[in-house]
Design a protein around this motif. Structure first.
Motif, PDB file in Angstrom:
ATOM      1  N   TRP A 295      10.631   2.447  -6.149  1.00  0.00           N
ATOM      2  CA  TRP A 295      10.509   1.065  -5.670  1.00  0.00           C
ATOM      3  C   TRP A 295       9.284   1.003  -4.772  1.00  0.00           C
ATOM      4  N   LEU A 296       8.260   0.278  -5.221  1.00  0.00           N
ATOM      5  CA  LEU A 296       7.001   0.196  -4.496  1.00  0.00           C
ATOM      6  C   LEU A 296       6.601  -1.257  -4.275  1.00  0.00           C
ATOM      7  N   PRO A 297       5.845  -1.513  -3.206  1.00  0.00           N
ATOM      8  CA  PRO A 297       5.383  -2.884  -2.948  1.00  0.00           C
ATOM      9  C   PRO A 297       4.491  -3.381  -4.083  1.00  0.00           C
ATOM     10  N   GLN A 298       4.615  -4.645  -4.359  1.00  0.00           N
ATOM     11  CA  GLN A 298       3.790  -5.278  -5.387  1.00  0.00           C
ATOM     12  C   GLN A 298       2.687  -6.076  -4.715  1.00  0.00           C
ATOM     13  N   ASP A 299       1.454  -5.857  -5.116  1.00  0.00           N
ATOM     14  CA  ASP A 299       0.302  -6.615  -4.609  1.00  0.00           C
ATOM     15  C   ASP A 299       0.224  -6.617  -3.088  1.00  0.00           C
ATOM     16  N   GLU A 300       0.433  -5.434  -2.473  1.00  0.00           N
ATOM     17  CA  GLU A 300       0.341  -5.285  -1.017  1.00  0.00           C
ATOM     18  C   GLU A 300       1.339  -6.160  -0.258  1.00  0.00           C
ATOM     19  N   GLY A 301       2.331  -6.670  -0.932  1.00  0.00           N
ATOM     20  CA  GLY A 301       3.314  -7.544  -0.296  1.00  0.00           C
ATOM     21  C   GLY A 301       4.505  -6.781   0.226  1.00  0.00           C
ATOM     22  N   LYS A 302       5.457  -7.518   0.734  1.00  0.00           N
ATOM     23  CA  LYS A 302       6.669  -6.905   1.280  1.00  0.00           C
ATOM     24  C   LYS A 302       7.715  -6.664   0.196  1.00  0.00           C
TER      25      LYS A 302
END
Length: 81
Positions: free
Chosen positions: A7-14
């Motif tokens: 599970w990783l942030p998408q587009d530098e978002g939260k």
């Protein structure tokens, strides 16, 4: 073929979404880039990719903690340099 998910942030978002890797030394990519493995999300709420996560978990995919996934990405970047 490796079978890893994180599970990783998408587009530098939260918001974190499911990311997959099927080859060592490759970057993590959003689950939507792997149509051969994904299934539609069945909930209007919750994390994007959760239905796919459940399916892949039952199929024996390895779960990588977010912190470890980030370290693997950094290692891959340094190996490429």
């Amino acid at each position: 073929m490796i079978r890893q998910m994180a599970w990783l942030p998408q587009d530098e978002g939260k918001e974190k979404i499911l990311h997959l890797r099927i080859e060592r030394g490759t970057p993590w990519r959003p689950y939507t880039m792997f149509p051969q493995f994904t299934i539609p999300d069945h909930m209007a709420i919750g994390s994007r990719g959760f239905s796919t996560f459940q399916k892949l978990l039952r199929e024996g995919w390895e779960i990588i903690a977010t912190e470890n996934a980030n370290q693997l990405s950094l290692l891959n970047d340094s190996e490429a340099a």
